[in-house]
Enzyme design. Structure first.
Site, PDB file in Angstrom:
ATOM      1  N   ASP A  55      -7.434   2.524  12.497  1.00 16.63           N
ATOM      2  CA  ASP A  55      -6.439   2.763  11.858  1.00 16.63           C
ATOM      3  C   ASP A  55      -6.127   4.700  11.540  1.00 16.63           C
ATOM      4  OD1 ASP A  55      -4.760   0.985  13.401  1.00 16.63           O
ATOM      5  OD2 ASP A  55      -4.380   0.313  11.461  1.00 16.63           O
ATOM      6  N   SER A  58      -3.392  -9.131   5.267  1.00 18.27           N
ATOM      7  CA  SER A  58      -2.387  -7.877   5.244  1.00 18.27           C
ATOM      8  C   SER A  58      -1.560  -8.073   6.907  1.00 18.27           C
ATOM      9  CB  SER A  58      -3.459  -7.260   5.742  1.00 18.27           C
ATOM     10  OG  SER A  58      -2.366  -5.899   6.459  1.00 18.27           O
ATOM     11  N   ASP A  96       0.643  -1.097  -0.146  1.00 16.24           N
ATOM     12  CA  ASP A  96      -0.146  -0.043   0.641  1.00 16.24           C
ATOM     13  C   ASP A  96       0.924   1.424   0.293  1.00 16.24           C
ATOM     14  OD1 ASP A  96      -1.914  -2.067   0.309  1.00 16.24           O
ATOM     15  OD2 ASP A  96      -2.467  -0.886   1.516  1.00 16.24           O
ATOM     16  N   ARG A 152      -0.329   3.406  17.031  1.00 11.44           N
ATOM     17  CA  ARG A 152      -0.774   3.841  16.088  1.00 11.44           C
ATOM     18  C   ARG A 152      -0.271   5.643  17.098  1.00 11.44           C
ATOM     19  NH1 ARG A 152       0.950   0.748  12.622  1.00 11.44           N
ATOM     20  NH2 ARG A 152      -0.622  -0.207  11.126  1.00 11.44           N
TER      21      ARG A 152
END
Length: 407
Positions: A125, A181, A17, A96
């Site tokens: 996220d 993922s 990505d 994060r």
């Protein structure tokens, strides 16, 4: 080429990505600076640097923030006994805000008007990244390609991304045959998407199970981390509310620093398959999702802290703290780490840990953590009072009135 639009700092992983997003942002006219945080993932960081530069990044920043991640984010979560929906130990949710605050710092330092990320428009996220960025830098502009029609209509799925990568000579580690993922950090590894979107599909773990016994020692105002050995260490570094030492019962080796002991516990617990769960959870954005998580060290520390906390904390204080922990977990999961309410909760939880110190003996075996014993200089346990063999400072006849009132 598009007209120049300014400079953007991209949260970069080197995966499919963000590699494609880097090239796409260049196509749109942005100067791209990439930021890659080392938070314990197994990554060839020099290869990632070379790849980003080859794809056209003007600058590449790579920082090792793993120690900060453990001390400033993981420890508060362990102190809180944080669990989202009674099961999830907040791995990615903790990482994060740690990454995003450094993303903002780089943007300020480089005079960038924008930050960007590769989080999808359906996940948590995106919220976690952006709430942190806006909390720390309200004037920053966020580019989220997966929410822009010109991006997601061009790339409706991962296959289209892989075609784009092939066309632009972007090397990626994902193939159409195995398109799930994975996100890794010190706290956990998570697997989702692809074939795992079918909740019936079984995902096999590669963990090995080996028997190892350990002694979890909590000093200061919290569990002092595992102290793997047959008796409590006489010399331990005491730091308020954090694990400070791990000693293996078999070889006597000790680890004392936060990062060192956490990494060591990951290795030991991972060999036992400790901390692996396969769950369906409720995302903040309003949908259910299936995730598979492996949280080895975090699971050991969670169990040990629960045990020593019950041993040393007043019953009514702990009830209140449990309620705070539920709210804390929800706030962290939803991306509100840097909110006033979450900061307030962290202070309250920290205050509750003043008497939480001692030693927990435990063993790990075949995916399980077994508490074997505990001791503490702050214990509220009165062996004589609770004994069935001596009366102690207790009059059994007094229980008659107590029972009558309750009934």
């Amino acid at each position: 080429m598009a007209q120049p639009k300014g400079t953007v700092v991209l949260a970069y992983s080197g995966g499919l990505d963000t590699s494609c997003i880097l090239v796409w942002l260049k196509e749109q006219g942005y100067n791209v600076i990439t930021y890659l945080a080392n938070i314990g993932q197994k990554e060839d960081f020099e290869a990632a640097r070379k790849k980003a530069l080859a794809l056209g990044a003007k600058k590449v920043f790579i920082e090792d923030i793993s120690r900060e991640f453990v001390e400033d984010f993981i420890w508060p979560a362990v102190q809180a006994n944080a669990l989202y929906e009674d099961r999830y130990l907040l791995g990615t949710a903790l990482a994060r805000p740690c990454i995003a605050q450094h993303l903002v710092e780089i943007a300020r330092r480089e005079g960038a008007q924008y930050v960007a990320h590769g989080a999808t428009g359906k996940g948590n996220d995106q919220v976690r990244f952006e709430l942190t960025c806006y909390a720390l830098c309200p004037n920053i502009k966020v580019i989220a390609p997966w929410r822009l029609p010109e991006f997601y209509q061009r790339f409706p799925g991962r296959r289209e991304l892989m075609d784009y990568a092939k066309k632009h000579g972007i090397p990626v580690p994902v193939t159409p045959q195995m398109p799930w993922s994975m996100d890794e950090n010190l706290m956990h590894i998570s697997y989702e998407a692809g074939i795992l979107e079918n909740p019936k599909v079984i995902h096999h773990s590669s963990h090995r199970a080996e028997a190892i016994s350990c002694l979890c020692s909590l000093i200061g105002n919290f569990m002092v981390g595992p102290v793997w050995r047959k008796s409590c260490a006489s010399k331990m570094e005491q730091r308020s509310s954090v694990p400070v030492k791990v000693t293996n019962a078999g070889d006597g080796a000790s680890r004392c620093s936060a990062l060192e002991l956490f990494t060591y516990l990951n290795d030991i617990a991972g060999k036992h398959g400790v901390g692996r769960i396969d769950i369906v959870e409720n995302r903040f954005v309003g949908m259910k999702s299936r995730g598979i998580y492996e949280t080895p060290a975090g699971t050991i520390l969670h169990q040990a802290h629960l045990d020593i906390e019950t041993f040393t904390m007043d019953r009514e204080v702990r009830k209140i703290k449990q309620g705070l922990a539920l709210k804390f977990s929800e706030l962290v999961y939803n991306g509100f780490w840097h909110s006033p309410e979450c900061e307030f909760l962290r202070q309250c939880i920290q205050s509750s840990q003043e008497n939480v110190e001692g030693t927990v003996r435990l063993s790990v075996f075949k995916g399980q953590v077994y508490i074997l014993g505990r001791e503490s200089p702050r214990s509220l346990y009165n062996e004589e009072l609770v004994s069935m063999n001596v009366q102690g400072d207790y009059e059994p006849a007094d229980a008659t009135g107590f029972i009558k009132i309750q009934s």
